[in-house]
Every structure is written in structure tokens, then in C-alpha cells.
Motif scaffolding. Structure first.
Motif, PDB file in Angstrom:
ATOM      1  N   ASN A   1      46.355  34.775  31.388  1.00  0.00           N
ATOM      2  CA  ASN A   1      46.379  35.367  32.700  1.00  0.00           C
ATOM      3  C   ASN A   1      45.241  34.894  33.422  1.00  0.00           C
TER       4      ASN A   1
ATOM      5  N   LYS B   1      45.573  43.986  41.812  1.00  0.00           N
ATOM      6  CA  LYS B   1      45.887  42.603  40.998  1.00  0.00           C
ATOM      7  C   LYS B   1      44.815  42.000  40.346  1.00  0.00           C
ATOM      8  N   LEU B   2      43.639  42.005  41.003  1.00  0.00           N
ATOM      9  CA  LEU B   2      42.682  41.251  40.395  1.00  0.00           C
ATOM     10  C   LEU B   2      41.589  41.986  39.607  1.00  0.00           C
TER      11      LEU B   2
ATOM     12  N   ASP C   1      40.663  34.399  39.814  1.00  0.00           N
ATOM     13  CA  ASP C   1      40.857  34.459  41.323  1.00  0.00           C
ATOM     14  C   ASP C   1      39.745  35.402  41.983  1.00  0.00           C
TER      15      ASP C   1
ATOM     16  N   ASN D   1      44.092  35.503  36.391  1.00  0.00           N
ATOM     17  CA  ASN D   1      43.927  36.689  37.548  1.00  0.00           C
ATOM     18  C   ASN D   1      42.409  36.851  37.728  1.00  0.00           C
TER      19      ASN D   1
END
Length: 412
Positions: A241, A139-140, A246, A243
Motif C-alpha cells: 500500500n 486516505k493518506l 503520497d 499511500n
């Protein structure tokens, strides 16, 4: 010319994995051995860095032979074949001396690869899959054409910096060349951040920071404009986005705040690997436990790390994620002394050329090129960041490119 073409194909082959670039590297190294004997080019073998490197390879082999698993260490560890890197570096030096088009051909390949990867990685970051339909598994993090191997940042970070250097190797650097070099460098800066690979982003950021100080005033202004432009583009992508933030900011802060050691910029599980490596060094301080045997020795009870903090501890891995601790564990004081010597030697040449640049304006361009190559090598071998395995053939192919240029500049 054929061998120069094989060299220029290496950046493309690195996208496919470690096998093809390693084959190309071996062919190029064998070619140099053949041509050096045929043409009696023994001057390439008479420099002290070559002699030091050959001695280092024999020490790796000795460490394997004295280990608990000698055959495994020599074969899988690669100590018996580590010589191939030395002859590849000498081949790069020889080709630079004898084919003036090598840099041009290599630069074309690098720019093509970087362009494709930049477009593809941006598409994957925004859509969750790339142009060929490869899914974003983490995801990251994004991997682009590397599929599930998260090495996009290292690849783009290195070749954007290396491409920048190659452009500045031109004898007559035009304004367009200068602008193009910044475009390559800062596209790598953006992709390295979006990839979620913190080490790669740190490396290219440090490269940009150092290079800024050796540029003349006119190029400093262009550099600063492209830096602002890259931040604008990066912030725009993060607004769509977030991401990458994070991974790069939030997770980094959490790991540092929960770190057992506040003085090392690394995560707890990396610290466990380092502690396990240090135990191996204490056990066999002179010659180590054996070349590339950390992955096997760390399973032994005496090298496991136990914590009373309640968190799950996994001190075993394929390598301790740091060149210096890996050599310390696997090859002892003998092995790490070579790496420390080599790093110190590059550092000495870096400061020497900085001094020349400061007081001798007549050789500014040549000196700048030398500083750039030294800077790239110092960052790749920087002691306090996580590394891939010292014997990882994919990353070693990358590392050997600037070493060839360094040797050529050193003996100019």
C-alpha cells in the motif's frame, strides 16, 4: 505508590483524549503540593528553573488581564491554571527520587500501549479500518484508536523515544534490554511514517540520528542492524500500500515547490498563520494580544493576510502552528524570552554533557541518559517545525514527562 500508579496510567489515558490525562496530571500536581508542605520539601522550590517557570506563568496571566478578552483568555486559554504543569513536573522529579519502581511501572504501560497501537495501526493501514472497526477517514493518514484525531504519529513517536530512554536508565543494561529498546524505537519509526504525520516522523528520525552518535561501538552496530530491518519492513508495507508515500514524499515535494518562502519547511497556509501572528506581534510587541487568543484575534480585518497570487488564503486558525510565533503573537517579547531562555538552557546542557561524554569515560552511562533527555526536549521544542498549540493540554502532558527527568538529572 498510588501516585506512581496514576503517573503510569497517563500513557493509557492519553489515547482516550485530553480530559482524563489532564485530571490525572492535576491530581498528581496537587499531591506534590500537599506532600512538599507536609514534609517541608522546600528544596524543590528553591531551584532557579522553578522560579523562572512561576514568573512565566504570572506573565501569561498578566497578558490575559491586559488583553481585549481577559476572562476568555484566562478560562479557555488556561493561563490561570497553567501552574499545574509546573507542579506535575516537580512531582515526577520527587517520585523518581523516592520510588525506584516508577520507571519500571511506567515502562510496562508504555510498552503495552505501543504494542497495541503498532498492531492496530498496521492493520488499519493495510485494511482501511482498525481492529475495532474504526474507519480510516483520511486516505493518506491513519489514526488507529485515536479515531478521527490525527495524533497517532506524535504519540507513538514520542513514547517510542521515551521508552527507549527509560530502558537505558536501567543500572545494568543487558544485551536483551538493548535489543528490546531498539525494537521499541524502530517500531515507532515505522508507525510514524505510516501515520502520514510528517512532523512526528521528522522528530523521531532526528532523535535516532543524534542518539546513534552517543552510543558505543557495540550498540552502534545493533542500532544499524535494526535500522536496516525497519527499512525492509517499511518498504515491504509500502509495496502493498503506497499511500504513505503520497503523503510523506509526493505531497511534501509539491508543497515545497509551490511555497512562497523557500527557506521555511512549512506549507503556504502555515506561512499565512505565521504572517498573521507576526502582525499581532507588531501591533502589541511587549505583552502580546493575550494568552491563547490567536484564534479570535486572527478574525480581525487588520490581521488577515491578503495575497495577489490567486490562491485561496485562510490565515485564521486556532493557533499559528509554531510555539515561537504563537508566544510572540499572544505574549509578546516577554513571553517568548522565557521559551528562548529555556531552549538555550537545554541546548547548553546538551553540549556540556556531550563534552563530558567525550572526555570522561567513567560517567558514560549517566551522561548518556542526560544527553538523551536533552535530545528529546530539544526535538520537541525545535523552532522550525510545525507544533500543536502551546496551550494544548494533551500535548503538554506529553512534554512534561521528560521535563521531570531533566530536572532530576540536573539536580543529581
Amino acid at each position: 505508590k498510588i501516585i506512581s500508579l496514576l503517573v503510569s496510567l497517563i500513557p493509557v489515558s492519553l489515547i482516550t483524549g485530553p480530559a482524563i490525562p489532564d485530571i490525572l496530571l492535576s491530581i498528581i500536581g496537587l499531591y506534590f503540593i500537599f506532600i512538599s508542605i507536609k514534609k517541608k520539601l522546600f528544596g524543590f522550590y528553591s531551584n532557579y528553573l522553578f522560579l523562572t517557570s512561576i514568573t512565566f506563568c504570572f506573565c501569561l496571566l498578566l497578558s490575559s488581564l491586559l488583553s481585549d478578552y481577559p476572562l476568555l483568555s484566562m478560562a479557555q486559554g488556561g493561563s490561570i491554571f497553567y501552574f499545574r504543569y509546573i507542579f506535575f513536573v516537580l512531582a515526577i522529579w520527587y517520585l523518581l527520587e523516592n520510588n525506584e519502581n516508577l520507571i519500571k511501572i511506567l515502562l510496562i504501560t508504555i510498552v503495552l500501549c505501543l504494542s497495541i497501537l503498532t498492531i492496530d495501526s498496521l492493520y488499519q493501514y493495510l485494511n482501511g479500518y482498525n481492529l475495532l472497526g474504526f474507519k480510516q477517514w483520511h486516505k493518506l493518514k491513519i489514526a488507529s484508536l485515536f479515531k478521527e484525531e490525527y495524533i497517532l504519529g506524535r504519540y507513538v513517536g514520542f513514547f517510542s523515544a521515551f521508552g527507549f530512554i527509560l530502558i537505558h536508565y536501567k543500572k545494568n543494561l543487558s544485551r536483551k534490554d538493548s535489543i528490546f529498546s531498539y525494537l521499541i524505537l524502530f517500531s515507532g519509526f515505522i508507525v510514524a511514517y505510516l501515520s502520514g504525520e510528517r512532523t512526528a516522523f521528522f522528530q523521531i528520525s532526528l532523535f535516532c540520528f543524534i542518539i546513534f552518535f552517543i552510543l558505543d561501538l557495540k550498540n552502534k552496530f545493533r542500532f544499524f542492524l535494526f535500522l536496516i530491518l525497519s527499512f525492509v519492513i517499511l518498504f515491504s508495507l509500502l509495496m502493498i500500500n503506497p499511500n504513505a508515500n503520497d503523503r510523506m514524499i509526493n505531497k511534501t515535494y509539491d508543497q515545497i515547490s509551490n511555497n512562497d518562502s523557500k527557506y521555511l519547511p512549512t506549507s503556504n497556509h502555515h506561512l499565512d498563520h505565521i504572517e498573521s501572528a507576526f502582525k499581532m506581534f507588531i501591533d502589541k510587541p511587549i505583552i502580546g494580544v493575550g494568552t491563547n487568543l490567536f484564534r479570535y484575534k486572527c478574525k480581525e480585518k487588520k490581521y488577515l493576510i491578503k495575497k495577489d497570487t490567486g490562491r485561496k488564503v485562510n490565515s485564521c486558525s486556532t493557533h499559528p502552528h509554531n510555539y515561537y510565533f504563537q508566544l510572540l503573537a499572544e505574549n509578546g517579547l516577554v513571553g517568548i524570552s522565557f521559551l528562548i531562555f529555556f531552549y538555550s538552557f537545554i541546548l547548553f546542557n546538551f553540549f556540556k554533557n556531550c563534552f563530558i561524554l567525550l572526555y570522561n569515560k567513567s560517567s558514560r552511562k549517566i551522561t548518556q541518559n542526560k544527553i538523551m533527555i536533552c535530545t528529546l526536549l530539544l526535538i520537541l521544542l525545535f523552532p522550525i517545525i510545525p507544533h500543536m498549540s502551546f496551550y494544548n493540554n494533551w500535548y503538554n502532558v506529553i512534554l512534561m514527562f521528560p521535563l521531570g527527568f531533566f530536572l532530576k538529572d540536573l539536580n543529581k
